[in-house]
Structures are given as structure tokens and as C-alpha cells.
Design a protein around this motif. Structure first.
Motif, PDB file in Angstrom:
ATOM      1  N   LYS A   1      -6.373  44.241 -20.152  1.00 48.33           N
ATOM      2  CA  LYS A   1      -7.000  45.222 -21.047  1.00 48.33           C
ATOM      3  C   LYS A   1      -8.296  44.664 -21.622  1.00 48.33           C
ATOM      4  N   ARG A   2      -8.301  43.350 -21.896  1.00 46.71           N
ATOM      5  CA  ARG A   2      -9.520  42.729 -22.434  1.00 46.71           C
ATOM      6  C   ARG A   2     -10.512  42.378 -21.330  1.00 46.71           C
ATOM      7  N   ARG A   3     -10.076  42.527 -20.073  1.00 49.24           N
ATOM      8  CA  ARG A   3     -10.909  42.249 -18.900  1.00 49.24           C
ATOM      9  C   ARG A   3     -11.419  40.798 -18.925  1.00 49.24           C
ATOM     10  N   VAL A   4     -10.444  39.880 -19.043  1.00 45.60           N
ATOM     11  CA  VAL A   4     -10.793  38.470 -19.166  1.00 45.60           C
ATOM     12  C   VAL A   4      -9.949  37.644 -18.201  1.00 45.60           C
ATOM     13  N   ILE A   5     -10.557  36.577 -17.662  1.00 45.52           N
ATOM     14  CA  ILE A   5      -9.873  35.617 -16.798  1.00 45.52           C
ATOM     15  C   ILE A   5      -9.514  34.403 -17.639  1.00 45.52           C
ATOM     16  N   ARG A   6      -8.204  34.127 -17.767  1.00 46.06           N
ATOM     17  CA  ARG A   6      -7.729  33.012 -18.592  1.00 46.06           C
ATOM     18  C   ARG A   6      -6.628  32.282 -17.839  1.00 46.06           C
ATOM     19  N   THR A   7      -6.623  30.981 -17.911  1.00 47.31           N
ATOM     20  CA  THR A   7      -5.608  30.206 -17.197  1.00 47.31           C
ATOM     21  C   THR A   7      -4.260  30.302 -17.897  1.00 47.31           C
ATOM     22  N   VAL A   8      -3.219  30.069 -17.103  1.00 46.38           N
ATOM     23  CA  VAL A   8      -1.872  29.920 -17.658  1.00 46.38           C
ATOM     24  C   VAL A   8      -1.787  28.517 -18.256  1.00 46.38           C
ATOM     25  N   GLY A   9      -1.629  28.430 -19.572  1.00 44.67           N
ATOM     26  CA  GLY A   9      -1.589  27.111 -20.202  1.00 44.67           C
ATOM     27  C   GLY A   9      -2.965  26.475 -20.254  1.00 44.67           C
ATOM     28  N   ALA A  10      -2.995  25.157 -20.361  1.00 41.54           N
ATOM     29  CA  ALA A  10      -4.255  24.424 -20.511  1.00 41.54           C
ATOM     30  C   ALA A  10      -5.084  24.504 -19.243  1.00 41.54           C
ATOM     31  N   ALA A  11      -6.333  24.930 -19.390  1.00 38.19           N
ATOM     32  CA  ALA A  11      -7.210  25.092 -18.225  1.00 38.19           C
ATOM     33  C   ALA A  11      -7.412  23.769 -17.487  1.00 38.19           C
ATOM     34  N   ASP A  12      -7.532  22.675 -18.231  1.00 39.49           N
ATOM     35  CA  ASP A  12      -7.728  21.371 -17.584  1.00 39.49           C
ATOM     36  C   ASP A  12      -6.576  21.046 -16.639  1.00 39.49           C
ATOM     37  N   ASP A  13      -5.363  21.343 -17.079  1.00 39.99           N
ATOM     38  CA  ASP A  13      -4.195  21.067 -16.235  1.00 39.99           C
ATOM     39  C   ASP A  13      -4.219  21.905 -14.967  1.00 39.99           C
ATOM     40  N   ARG A  14      -4.534  23.193 -15.104  1.00 41.85           N
ATOM     41  CA  ARG A  14      -4.535  24.081 -13.926  1.00 41.85           C
ATOM     42  C   ARG A  14      -5.629  23.653 -12.936  1.00 41.85           C
ATOM     43  N   PHE A  15      -6.801  23.291 -13.436  1.00 47.32           N
ATOM     44  CA  PHE A  15      -7.899  22.917 -12.545  1.00 47.32           C
ATOM     45  C   PHE A  15      -7.704  21.517 -11.967  1.00 47.32           C
ATOM     46  N   ARG A  16      -7.006  20.669 -12.711  1.00 49.47           N
ATOM     47  CA  ARG A  16      -6.719  19.337 -12.180  1.00 49.47           C
ATOM     48  C   ARG A  16      -5.732  19.438 -11.010  1.00 49.47           C
ATOM     49  N   GLU A  17      -4.818  20.405 -11.077  1.00 50.81           N
ATOM     50  CA  GLU A  17      -3.854  20.620 -10.000  1.00 50.81           C
ATOM     51  C   GLU A  17      -4.565  21.043  -8.710  1.00 50.81           C
ATOM     52  N   ASP A  18      -5.524  21.948  -8.857  1.00 43.89           N
ATOM     53  CA  ASP A  18      -6.268  22.426  -7.684  1.00 43.89           C
ATOM     54  C   ASP A  18      -7.649  22.868  -8.149  1.00 43.89           C
ATOM     55  N   ALA A  19      -8.666  22.102  -7.785  1.00 44.88           N
ATOM     56  CA  ALA A  19     -10.035  22.398  -8.235  1.00 44.88           C
ATOM     57  C   ALA A  19     -10.539  23.736  -7.712  1.00 44.88           C
ATOM     58  N   LEU A  20      -9.979  24.213  -6.604  1.00 43.74           N
ATOM     59  CA  LEU A  20     -10.439  25.493  -6.069  1.00 43.74           C
ATOM     60  C   LEU A  20     -10.197  26.631  -7.057  1.00 43.74           C
ATOM     61  N   ARG A  21      -9.270  26.447  -7.982  1.00 42.97           N
ATOM     62  CA  ARG A  21      -9.009  27.485  -8.977  1.00 42.97           C
ATOM     63  C   ARG A  21     -10.251  27.803  -9.800  1.00 42.97           C
ATOM     64  N   MET A  22     -11.145  26.838  -9.945  1.00 44.22           N
ATOM     65  CA  MET A  22     -12.393  27.112 -10.660  1.00 44.22           C
ATOM     66  C   MET A  22     -13.231  28.131  -9.902  1.00 44.22           C
ATOM     67  N   VAL A  23     -13.312  27.969  -8.583  1.00 40.88           N
ATOM     68  CA  VAL A  23     -14.063  28.924  -7.771  1.00 40.88           C
ATOM     69  C   VAL A  23     -13.348  30.274  -7.753  1.00 40.88           C
ATOM     70  N   ARG A  24     -12.021  30.251  -7.706  1.00 42.37           N
ATOM     71  CA  ARG A  24     -11.256  31.505  -7.728  1.00 42.37           C
ATOM     72  C   ARG A  24     -11.499  32.271  -9.019  1.00 42.37           C
ATOM     73  N   ALA A  25     -11.616  31.542 -10.121  1.00 43.99           N
ATOM     74  CA  ALA A  25     -11.887  32.205 -11.401  1.00 43.99           C
ATOM     75  C   ALA A  25     -13.198  32.978 -11.336  1.00 43.99           C
ATOM     76  N   ILE A  26     -14.203  32.342 -10.754  1.00 44.12           N
ATOM     77  CA  ILE A  26     -15.512  32.982 -10.607  1.00 44.12           C
ATOM     78  C   ILE A  26     -15.413  34.196  -9.689  1.00 44.12           C
ATOM     79  N   ARG A  27     -14.703  34.027  -8.562  1.00 40.66           N
ATOM     80  CA  ARG A  27     -14.565  35.128  -7.611  1.00 40.66           C
ATOM     81  C   ARG A  27     -13.804  36.310  -8.220  1.00 40.66           C
ATOM     82  N   LEU A  28     -12.704  36.012  -8.935  1.00 40.50           N
ATOM     83  CA  LEU A  28     -11.923  37.088  -9.561  1.00 40.50           C
ATOM     84  C   LEU A  28     -12.744  37.836 -10.605  1.00 40.50           C
ATOM     85  N   ALA A  29     -13.546  37.102 -11.370  1.00 45.50           N
ATOM     86  CA  ALA A  29     -14.383  37.742 -12.391  1.00 45.50           C
ATOM     87  C   ALA A  29     -15.357  38.723 -11.750  1.00 45.50           C
ATOM     88  N   ALA A  30     -15.916  38.338 -10.587  1.00 47.11           N
ATOM     89  CA  ALA A  30     -16.829  39.240  -9.884  1.00 47.11           C
ATOM     90  C   ALA A  30     -16.079  40.397  -9.238  1.00 47.11           C
TER      91      ALA A  30
END
Length: 416
Positions: free
Chosen positions: A136-165
Motif C-alpha cells: 500500500k505504501r509502494r515501498v521495497i523493504r527487506t525482511v529483517g535487517a537489510a545488512d543480513d539479507r544482502f550479506r546472504e546474497d548480494a544480488l538482492r541489492m540489484v533485485r531491490a532496484i529491479r523490483l522498484a522499477a
């Protein structure tokens, strides 16, 4: 049976067999947004071997990590056992998985809140991380701490950008700040995974938004293979909106090379670094070079020669790309487009196969052995035909071909 019905039939079958089962991830997100999902995924507490026993047609696509593809109504549906994951030692895959009994535990391992929702066959939504609110807020937010999610798989950073577009959302401030901070981790990614995300970005309406974010957040400086290129600073970038509504995927790749400051003569090498298929390397490179060298004033001779060499469709694309590159303006493009269409209609032939003579005809008529002179002569004959200097008549072309052959010094390779 459509893909949705196929997925629901799997959910029903699992529940009737005594298991929990839900639609999960992107398909739930898209349905809540009123979009038709591209595919459907199911999660369950059934173990992989139980899934294989329950359904007659299955493929063990990722059985080690709990995923079995079930074919239902002709549609493949990934069915994954609820799981939690161990450490991501290679920055992409967990070292191990552990199967669990609660769907909430499974959702906790996912990347973004809008992808961490599940729904059962009765339509009951499981949303432990506020994904519906973020939709509803039209926002991309990680589950839990963003550092943890991106440390698990750095591609998630690119996915965040792609999903936003793709969804025309914005990044949550904490998610965006984590991307800025963790962008150096992108260097660990493979080129192939980066390119897969870029291919998805090309399918969005706002490709420019995604590419702008990659530059703005410092990601391009670390993404392979771009990190090895000499890239312009984001402040020096040409307007990125040229990417939006580009009519073809290969035009967007060519525009990206241009935006990255890569010269047309470097295109083939850069495209090979992107590990694109050989045909793409050839076609995108040729398109970029043609557009970059497109003349602001196109003569009829040059226009017809380009049409014959490249085809009218390619010429239209190169002309449009030329405008997007800034080589010509909109008025010049419109005038040249009209001229290209007119010249194409006037041309008696548009490819070599339509010429009324072939190489064998020339060899028989001249008595000369085969050699490079044959192709050279056919090119001259075709050029005369498309420019209206010769009719596409077999006899006239043979006579002219004999004359050209007689006047041409024998090629050194003729006797080979």
C-alpha cells in the motif's frame, strides 16, 4: 487449466493429504496488486519425497534444498518445503537448510516483505512482516535487517532496484542506505546473474529509474563487469530517459553501452564481457556502430545501400537509436524515416537472393573459375539494380556481369 488453477490444485491435493500448503512469494504479491503473476510457487510442510510420492509428474529441480517441480495441468509449479537456512558462505547459497513445520519460519528467510507473504486455498493471508502494508505504501523493504539479507546474497541489492522499477515503488530509506553501504559486496557476483537482472530491467516501463539507481547508489562501480570499465560519474550521465520505451531489447543494451561511456568500436568486446550470446554481440554491436555513424543528411544512394545491406527494419531501428544517442534530432529522424520507407518501396530488390542472376550464372557465362571476383561482381550488379541503373533482368545482368568480369584483373586466388 490455467497456471493459477494448476497451483491451487496442488495446494488442495497437499491439504487433502494432511499437509499445510500455501501460494507464496511473488504470485501473492502480484495478485494483491491486481496483476497477473508470471508464475506460481507453493510452499508446504510436506517433505520432498512426500511431494514426489503424492504427484505423478515431478522433477527434482532443487531437492537438496527442498524444491520439487510439480507438473499440473501442463504447468510447472515449484513446490518447496518450509525451511530455514544456514550461513551463506559463498554469498549466494546457504551452507545447509533445515526443514521446519511453520510457514512463518519459512517466510522469515525471504528477501523483501512484499515477497514474504503466503495465502491458503481459502484466501487467508499470512503476512508476518507487513508486506501488505508495504504494498500500500509502494515501498521495497527487506525482511529483517537489510545488512543480513544482502550479506546472504548480494544480488538482492540489484533485485531491490529491479523490483522498484518493475512495480514503480521506492526503496525504504533503511534498505537504500544498506545498499549504499554494502555496494562493494556486489563485486562477488557472477556476470551471468547480473545480466539476468538487467534483462528483467529491460522489460520494465521505467528502465531509466533502475539504471539511474544503479549509478546513484554507487552500485555500477562494483557490479561485474562494469566495475572494470571507465564509467562516467552519475553527474556526467546523459539523460537516462532514452532507455524508456526503447522498442527493442538490443537497443537498450546499445544505449547502456553509450551511457556507460563505451565507444561503438569497443561494443563487441564489452558485450562479450557481459557474456551475451554471440548473435547478440554481433547484432547489438552492429546496431550501435550503425546508429553512431548515422549521417544527419542521408542521400538516396546511401539510404538504399543501407536498406539493401541491413534491411529496412534494422535501418528504422538504427535511425531511432541515432536520435536517442543525440546524433540526429527528431525532425531529421522523421524526414529520414519517411525517405527510407519511400526508397524501400521503390527498390526492385531488397536482398541478394532476389537478384536475377547468381554466381553459377556468371561462372557459366564467363568461363572463369570460381573466386572472389564472383561475389564482387554480384555486389556491383546488385548496387546498379537498387539504384535504378540496371533492370533486374537476367540477360542484361549477364551481359554486364561478363563485362565486369572481362574488365576485372583475375584474382590471385582464381586458380586455387
Amino acid at each position: 487449466m490455467d497456471p493459477c488453477q494448476a497451483a491451487l490444485s496442488i495446494v488442495n491435493a497437499l491439504e487433502e493429504a494432511g499437509f499445510q500448503a500455501y501460494l507464496v512469494g511473488g504470485c501473492v504479491r502480484d495478485r494483491l496488486l491486481g496483476r497477473e503473476p508470471e508464475d506460481y510457487d507453493v510452499c508446504t510442510d510436506a517433505r520432498p519425497e512426500q511431494i514426489q510420492t503424492l504427484f505423478p509428474r515431478t522433477i527434482a529441480t532443487g531437492i537438496r534444498h527442498g524444491t520439487v517441480t510439480v507438473i499440473a495441468g501442463g504447468h510447472p509449479v515449484e513446490v518447496t518445503t518450509f525451511r530455514v537456512e544456514g550461513a551463506y558462505r559463498d554469498g549466494r547459497r546457504p551452507s545447509h537448510v533445515r526443514f521446519v513445520r511453520r510457514v512463518e519460519e519459512d517466510l522469515a528467510r525471504r528477501d523483501f516483505t512484499i515477497n514474504a507473504m503466503a495465502v491458503d486455498r481459502r484466501g487467508r493471508l499470512i503476512d508476518p512482516f507487513g508486506g501488505q502494508g508495504d504494498l500500500k505504501r509502494r515501498v521495497i523493504r527487506t525482511v529483517g535487517a537489510a545488512d543480513d539479507r544482502f550479506r546472504e546474497d548480494a544480488l538482492r541489492m540489484v533485485r531491490a532496484i529491479r523490483l522498484a522499477a518493475q512495480l514503480e515503488f521506492t526503496l525504504h530509506p533503511e534498505t537504500e542506505e544498506a545498499i549504499r553501504r554494502m555496494a562493494p559486496d556486489l563485486a562477488r557476483l557472477s556476470v551471468e546473474r547480473v545480466v539476468q537482472e538487467l534483462e528483467k530491467i529491460w522489460k520494465t516501463r521505467r528502465s531509466s529509474k533502475a539504471i539511474a539507481s544503479l549509478f546513484r547508489l554507487g552500485m555500477m562501480d562494483h557490479l561485474p563487469p562494469f566495475r572494470r570499465w571507465e564509467l562516467p560519474s552519475s553527474a556526467c550521465l546523459s539523460p537516462l530517459t532514452v532507455l524508456d520505451e526503447a522498442p527493442s531489447r538490443r537497443m537498450r543494451w546499445a544505449l547502456l553501452l553509450h551511457l556507460c561511456g563505451q565507444k561503438p568500436e569497443e561494443a563487441a568486446r564489452r558485450l562479450r564481457e557481459l557474456r551475451l550470446p554471440r548473435r547478440d554481440v554481433e547484432e547489438i554491436g552492429r546496431l550501435y556502430r550503425s546508429a553512431a555513424s548515422w549521417p544527419p543528411i542521408l542521400t538516396e544512394e546511401e539510404g538504399k545501400r543501407r536498406i539493401f545491406r541491413d534491411g529496412i527494419r534494422f535501418c528504422r531501428e538504427a535511425l531511432e537509436l541515432s536520435q536517442r544517442l543525440g546524433a540526429i534530432d527528431a525532425e531529421e529522424r522523421l524526414g529520414q524515416s519517411e525517405a527510407l520507407n519511400r526508397w524501400s518501396d521503390e527498390m526492385p530488390i531488397r536482398r541478394m537472393g532476389e537478384l536475377a542472376v547468381n554466381g553459377k550464372d556468371l561462372i557459366d557465362a564467363t568461363g572463369r573459375p570460381s573466386g572472389p571476383w564472383v561475389g564482387h561482381t554480384l555486389e556491383r550488379l546488385a548496387d546498379a539494380v537498387i539504384l535504378g541503373r540496371l533492370a533486374n533482368d537476367h540477360q542484361q545482368l549477364i551481359e554486364e556481369g561478363v563485362r565486369i568480369g572481362r574488365d576485372t584483373t583475375a584474382d590471385p586466388g582464381d586458380d586455387d
